[in-house]
Design a protein around this motif. Structure first.
Motif, PDB file in Angstrom:
ATOM      1  N   ILE A 294       0.834  -1.208   0.000  1.00  0.00           N
ATOM      2  CA  ILE A 294       0.000   0.000   0.000  1.00  0.00           C
ATOM      3  C   ILE A 294       0.865   1.253   0.000  1.00  0.00           C
ATOM      4  CG2 ILE A 294      -1.701   1.313   1.337  1.00  0.00           C
ATOM      5  CD1 ILE A 294      -2.852  -1.337   2.290  1.00  0.00           C
ATOM      6  N   LEU A 295       2.013   1.195   0.698  1.00  0.00           N
ATOM      7  CA  LEU A 295       2.913   2.351   0.759  1.00  0.00           C
ATOM      8  C   LEU A 295       3.398   2.741  -0.635  1.00  0.00           C
ATOM      9  CD1 LEU A 295       4.358   4.337   2.648  1.00  0.00           C
ATOM     10  CD2 LEU A 295       6.231   2.680   2.826  1.00  0.00           C
ATOM     11  N   ARG A 296       3.577   1.758  -1.492  1.00  0.00           N
ATOM     12  CA  ARG A 296       4.037   2.040  -2.860  1.00  0.00           C
ATOM     13  C   ARG A 296       2.944   2.712  -3.696  1.00  0.00           C
ATOM     14  NH1 ARG A 296       5.497  -3.550  -2.338  1.00  0.00           N
ATOM     15  NH2 ARG A 296       7.658  -3.766  -1.612  1.00  0.00           N
ATOM     16  N   LEU A 297       1.734   2.713  -3.180  1.00  0.00           N
ATOM     17  CA  LEU A 297       0.609   3.306  -3.911  1.00  0.00           C
ATOM     18  C   LEU A 297       0.253   4.697  -3.399  1.00  0.00           C
ATOM     19  CD1 LEU A 297      -1.742   0.169  -4.003  1.00  0.00           C
ATOM     20  CD2 LEU A 297      -0.371   1.052  -5.889  1.00  0.00           C
ATOM     21  N   ASP A 298       1.165   5.336  -2.661  1.00  0.00           N
ATOM     22  CA  ASP A 298       0.824   6.615  -2.029  1.00  0.00           C
ATOM     23  C   ASP A 298       0.412   7.684  -3.031  1.00  0.00           C
ATOM     24  OD1 ASP A 298       3.422   6.655  -2.987  1.00  0.00           O
ATOM     25  OD2 ASP A 298       4.070   8.182  -1.557  1.00  0.00           O
ATOM     26  N   LYS A 299       1.048   7.712  -4.208  1.00  0.00           N
ATOM     27  CA  LYS A 299       0.676   8.707  -5.206  1.00  0.00           C
ATOM     28  C   LYS A 299      -0.714   8.423  -5.786  1.00  0.00           C
ATOM     29  CE  LYS A 299       5.394   9.907  -6.570  1.00  0.00           C
ATOM     30  NZ  LYS A 299       6.385   9.965  -7.683  1.00  0.00           N
ATOM     31  N   VAL A 300      -1.000   7.136  -5.969  1.00  0.00           N
ATOM     32  CA  VAL A 300      -2.326   6.759  -6.468  1.00  0.00           C
ATOM     33  C   VAL A 300      -3.395   7.128  -5.444  1.00  0.00           C
ATOM     34  CG1 VAL A 300      -3.781   4.839  -7.222  1.00  0.00           C
ATOM     35  CG2 VAL A 300      -1.351   4.875  -7.827  1.00  0.00           C
TER      36      VAL A 300
END
Length: 373
Positions: free
Chosen positions: A29-35
């Motif tokens: 989920i952290l890798r999706l912060d921009k999304v």
């Protein structure tokens, strides 16, 4: 979270510690912060400006796990209300907390991006794939809320899916400025000879339940936040706003089955609902434009003197009731303001009454003094 992460998971996954699995899910989920930040555009974008990425990922993980577990249980609860009787939310004898959660789930500001729910779902039910057309979460929502199953992925979030499941999406959207299109209320239409009943003139019956108002208002808010989706809920609200001008109309529509008041709300509360439900809306679609156009001209087509005279008593009685209701509502509101702002305590009330009596006695004394003089 424990219940969610061991729910029907493979044995090799259950043997891994919960902390490891939560950490892996949190990292994804952290890798999706921009999304995530892109999903909360507009007025809600301050959530990304004021929250660190790791804290935001934690919020998404906790809320997403709760929501998925809630949906799993809601599906079972709809089949058997006693299935989770030991759960504080799903107690069969007390639905207050459940209704509160259901209302929270449908609020626009509480929506969680579907991509987060999908990410958690794949961690709970790993199948070794990252399929783009994964509709399992969307259909979990559909099962829980009683919508038909399809092969659609669900859109941006749960509220978007609710809209997609109840409003036909394949029609070309034609929008226009939001306004009242119906010129005559239900009682006036009946006086003109229009037959009013559920389903007539393509008017779906409206069921007033515990979650109706919150869901309706937030679906309208979702329609107003996008300029490319059909605004059918907004048009439906404005249609009922035109159909109802006083409590007299609500009584008629309930009698005819157009409004089904399962919540037993008072006519006064229902009137407030219909008068405010679409307040502030800026756009609508053409869902009820044709119906309103036909009803607006019906009052003048083929009119004869006898017909005019026959409907005059109905309209006169309706207008008198409307004026009296407005007068009573104004008096009630005035009294509430008086008590709240000017007479907050018993002693102040006594003081005001004493002052009023003193003024009256002074006037009487002055009158009799002038007469005796």
């Amino acid at each position: 979270m424990n219940e969610l992460f061991i729910r029907e998971s493979p044995i090799q996954e259950q043997n891994r510690t919960l902390d490891i699995r939560l950490k892996e899910c949190g990292d994804d989920i952290l890798r999706l912060d921009k999304v995530i930040c892109a999903s909360y555009g507009g007025s809600n974008n301050n959530i990304c400006e004021t929250t660190e990425s790791q804290e935001l990922a934690k919020i998404m993980l906790v809320d997403g796990c709760f929501l998925l577990e809630f949906l799993f249980k809601l599906d079972k609860y709809m089949e058997d209300e006693n299935y989770y009787n030991n759960d504080s939310i799903f107690k069969a004898e007390d639905k207050v907390l459940l209704l509160s959660v259901l209302n929270d789930v449908t609020m626009l500001e509480n929506q969680i991006p579907f991509i987060i729910l999908k990410k958690i779902f794949r961690k709970v039910f790993p199948d070794g794939s990252e399929r783009k057309d994964d509709h399992r979460v969307a259909n979990l929502v559909r099962l829980a809320f009683g919508y038909p199953l399809t092969y659609s992925c669900g859109g941006a979030h749960i509220l978007n899916l609710m809209h997609m499941s109840t409003v036909e999406q394949n029609k070309i959207y034609e929008g226009k400025k939001a306004k009242l299109e119906l010129l005559y209320c239900a009682t006036k239409l009946r006086a003109s000879g229009v037959t009013i009943r559920a389903g007539e003139l393509n008017i779906p019956p409206l069921y007033i339940k515990e979650t109706t108002e919150v869901k309706w208002r937030n679906l309208i808010a979702w329609e107003q936040s996008k300029n490319w989706i059909r605004c059918k809920y907004t048009s439906y609200a404005l249609f009922f706003n035109g159909l109802i001008c006083c409590e007299h109309d609500i009584e008629l529509l309930q009698k005819k089955g157009v409004i089904v008041n399962e919540l037993n709300k008072s006519n006064e509360d229902l009137l407030i609902l219909f008068q405010t439900i679409a307040k502030g809306a800026e756009q609508m679609d053409l869902s009820y434009s044709e119906i309103c156009a036909r009803l607006n001209v019906y009052d003048y087509m083929g009119m004869k003197v006898t017909k005019v005279l026959r409907k005059l008593p109905i309209r006169a009685w309706h207008q008198c009731r409307r004026i009296s209701e407005n007068f009573v509502n104004y008096g009630r509101n005035w009294y509430k303001v008086l008590i709240r702002d000017h007479i907050p305590t018993v002693w102040k009330f006594i003081g005001i009454v004493a002052a009023a009596l003193l003024v009256v006695l002074t006037i009487v004394q002055t009158y009799y003094s002038s007469r005796s003089g």
